[in-house]
Design a protein around this motif. Structure first.
Motif, PDB file in Angstrom:
ATOM      1  N   ARG A  50      -1.576  91.887  65.024  1.00  0.00           N
ATOM      2  CA  ARG A  50      -0.842  93.028  64.311  1.00  0.00           C
ATOM      3  C   ARG A  50       0.439  93.071  64.310  1.00  0.00           C
ATOM      4  NH1 ARG A  50      -4.872  97.993  64.915  1.00  0.00           N
ATOM      5  NH2 ARG A  50      -3.375  99.082  63.686  1.00  0.00           N
ATOM      6  N   GLU A  52       2.147  95.612  62.709  1.00  0.00           N
ATOM      7  CA  GLU A  52       2.793  97.009  62.973  1.00  0.00           C
ATOM      8  C   GLU A  52       1.641  97.661  63.790  1.00  0.00           C
ATOM      9  OE1 GLU A  52       5.528  98.063  62.348  1.00  0.00           O
ATOM     10  OE2 GLU A  52       6.196  96.528  60.909  1.00  0.00           O
ATOM     11  N   GLY A  54       1.092 100.888  63.844  1.00  0.00           N
ATOM     12  CA  GLY A  54       0.652 102.187  63.144  1.00  0.00           C
ATOM     13  C   GLY A  54       1.160 103.400  63.925  1.00  0.00           C
ATOM     14  N   ASP A 139      -8.247 100.499  60.672  1.00  0.00           N
ATOM     15  CA  ASP A 139      -6.943 100.832  60.359  1.00  0.00           C
ATOM     16  C   ASP A 139      -6.217  99.354  60.535  1.00  0.00           C
ATOM     17  OD1 ASP A 139      -7.125 100.159  63.112  1.00  0.00           O
ATOM     18  OD2 ASP A 139      -5.883 101.712  63.808  1.00  0.00           O
ATOM     19  N   ASP A 141      -4.787  96.171  59.282  1.00  0.00           N
ATOM     20  CA  ASP A 141      -4.432  95.688  57.761  1.00  0.00           C
ATOM     21  C   ASP A 141      -4.933  94.284  57.402  1.00  0.00           C
ATOM     22  OD1 ASP A 141      -2.543  94.092  56.213  1.00  0.00           O
ATOM     23  OD2 ASP A 141      -1.393  95.660  56.158  1.00  0.00           O
ATOM     24  N   ARG A 191      -2.874  96.089  50.552  1.00  0.00           N
ATOM     25  CA  ARG A 191      -2.468  96.707  51.967  1.00  0.00           C
ATOM     26  C   ARG A 191      -2.450  98.184  51.809  1.00  0.00           C
ATOM     27  NH1 ARG A 191       2.135  92.712  54.605  1.00  0.00           N
ATOM     28  NH2 ARG A 191       1.265  93.435  56.649  1.00  0.00           N
ATOM     29  N   ARG A 192      -2.019  98.566  50.515  1.00  0.00           N
ATOM     30  CA  ARG A 192      -1.956  99.977  50.111  1.00  0.00           C
ATOM     31  C   ARG A 192      -3.189 100.566  49.986  1.00  0.00           C
ATOM     32  NH1 ARG A 192       3.267 100.155  46.251  1.00  0.00           N
ATOM     33  NH2 ARG A 192       5.032  99.958  48.024  1.00  0.00           N
ATOM     34  N   SER A 243      -4.313 105.350  54.924  1.00  0.00           N
ATOM     35  CA  SER A 243      -3.817 103.907  55.313  1.00  0.00           C
ATOM     36  C   SER A 243      -2.281 104.382  55.334  1.00  0.00           C
ATOM     37  CB  SER A 243      -4.008 102.834  54.403  1.00  0.00           C
ATOM     38  OG  SER A 243      -3.221 101.806  54.759  1.00  0.00           O
ATOM     39  N   ASP A 247       0.465 104.009  58.960  1.00  0.00           N
ATOM     40  CA  ASP A 247       1.588 103.036  58.818  1.00  0.00           C
ATOM     41  C   ASP A 247       2.942 103.920  58.644  1.00  0.00           C
ATOM     42  OD1 ASP A 247      -0.007 100.866  58.926  1.00  0.00           O
ATOM     43  OD2 ASP A 247       0.023 100.566  56.697  1.00  0.00           O
ATOM     44  N   GLN A 251       6.366 102.296  57.662  1.00  0.00           N
ATOM     45  CA  GLN A 251       6.572 102.238  56.319  1.00  0.00           C
ATOM     46  C   GLN A 251       6.203 103.704  55.855  1.00  0.00           C
ATOM     47  OE1 GLN A 251       3.825  98.967  55.658  1.00  0.00           O
ATOM     48  NE2 GLN A 251       5.429  98.235  54.524  1.00  0.00           N
TER      49      GLN A 251
END
Length: 280
Positions: A50, A52, A54, A139, A141, A191-192, A243, A247, A251
């Motif tokens: 991972r 990130e 989250g 969750d 990615d 990813r989005r 999502s 994040d 982000q």
């Protein structure tokens, strides 16, 4: 105690405080017993798949109670595998990096751990253990997942061996690895949640320089109503927004872009007004 099993708090109490071998400076035996370790003795796995962690809000309760211990390996066991990594603490957290981060964020001073150096007997086992905690999580990615699978294949030498270690089919491993052949723009869209995995796998078969153009052409056809019924189906709004929320810490722009897309200028302004009112 097996990983993932809930901790009996009465048993946990018996191995912390005055009775804790960690507090007395002793190294816990590799016997799957639960111990308490101060946070300064713990380092998150530098090779955690991972990138990130989250939003940690779902782990806020760790400030008061920890229901599952983190699985760690000793510094010596880790450095036997990765001698070039810098580890200054006694333990490396392999499963439980989000719990460790939440403990830091929400003011906890220690963490319940299980020391298990057997998962550091070789790199393949350590990587497999790291992936196992995250794979198939909603969750996680998908590109991070693909990179982790690729790293495992590199260590195993063969994709079918990696599949066996993950208890997955060879086709699943192949499909995940294919996602790394996508253009950066398409990886971002995936990813989005703007690009479905099924479509991404198809685009990965197209030469790199043609992928974005091919995807844009599909979007244009869908917008014009020329695609098939399955092509017209847009990405799930709830999936994109959830999502982006997950994040948000790393982000925040993803959530802003999603809200602009689905709410429009008027909706965004209304949301701003509501947030402003709630803060008064």
């Amino acid at each position: 105690m097996a990983r993932g099993q809930r901790v009996n708090l009465a048993e946990l109490h018996a191995v912390v405080g005055d009775k804790s071998p960690v507090d007395k400076g002793q190294t816990p035996r590799d016997d799957a017993a639960v111990h308490a370790a101060v946070l300064t003795d713990l380092t998150a796995n530098p090779r955690n798949p991972r990138e990130e962690l989250g939003d940690l809000a779902d782990l806020q309760s760790i400030a008061d109670i920890q229901l599952q211990p983190a699985t760690v390996v000793t510094r010596e066991a880790y450095l036997n595998l990765y001698p070039d990594d810098t580890i200054t603490t006694r333990y490396v957290v392999v499963n439980g990096c989000r719990r460790l981060a939440a403990a830091h964020k929400y003011g906890r001073s220690d963490l319940a751990i299980v020391v298990n150096d057997t998962i550091a007997r070789d790199r393949v086992t350590l990587i497999s253990a790291s992936i196992a905690e995250n794979v198939d999580r909603q969750d996680f990615d998908v590109i991070e997942e693909a990179r982790a699978v690729e790293a495992l294949v590199a260590e195993c030498g063969y994709a079918d061996v990696a599949a066996e270690r993950l208890k997955k089919s060879a086709g699943w491993v192949s499909q995940r690895r294919a996602l790394l052949q996508l253009a950066p723009e398409l990886q971002t869209a995936l990813r989005r949640g703007e690009l479905a995995i099924r479509e991404a796998r198809q685009l990965a078969r197209v030469p790199l320089e043609e992928q974005v153009t091919r995807w844009q052409a599909t979007l244009d056809r869908n917008a014009a109503g020329e695609g098939s019924n399955s092509d017209k189906r847009p990405p799930s709004r709830s999936r994109v927004i959830s999502s982006a929320i997950a994040d948000f810490s790393a982000q925040p722009e993803l959530l802003a872009n999603a809200l602009r897309t689905y709410l429009g200028p008027d909706g965004v302004q209304r949301l701003r007004d509501l947030l402003a009112d709630s803060g008064r």
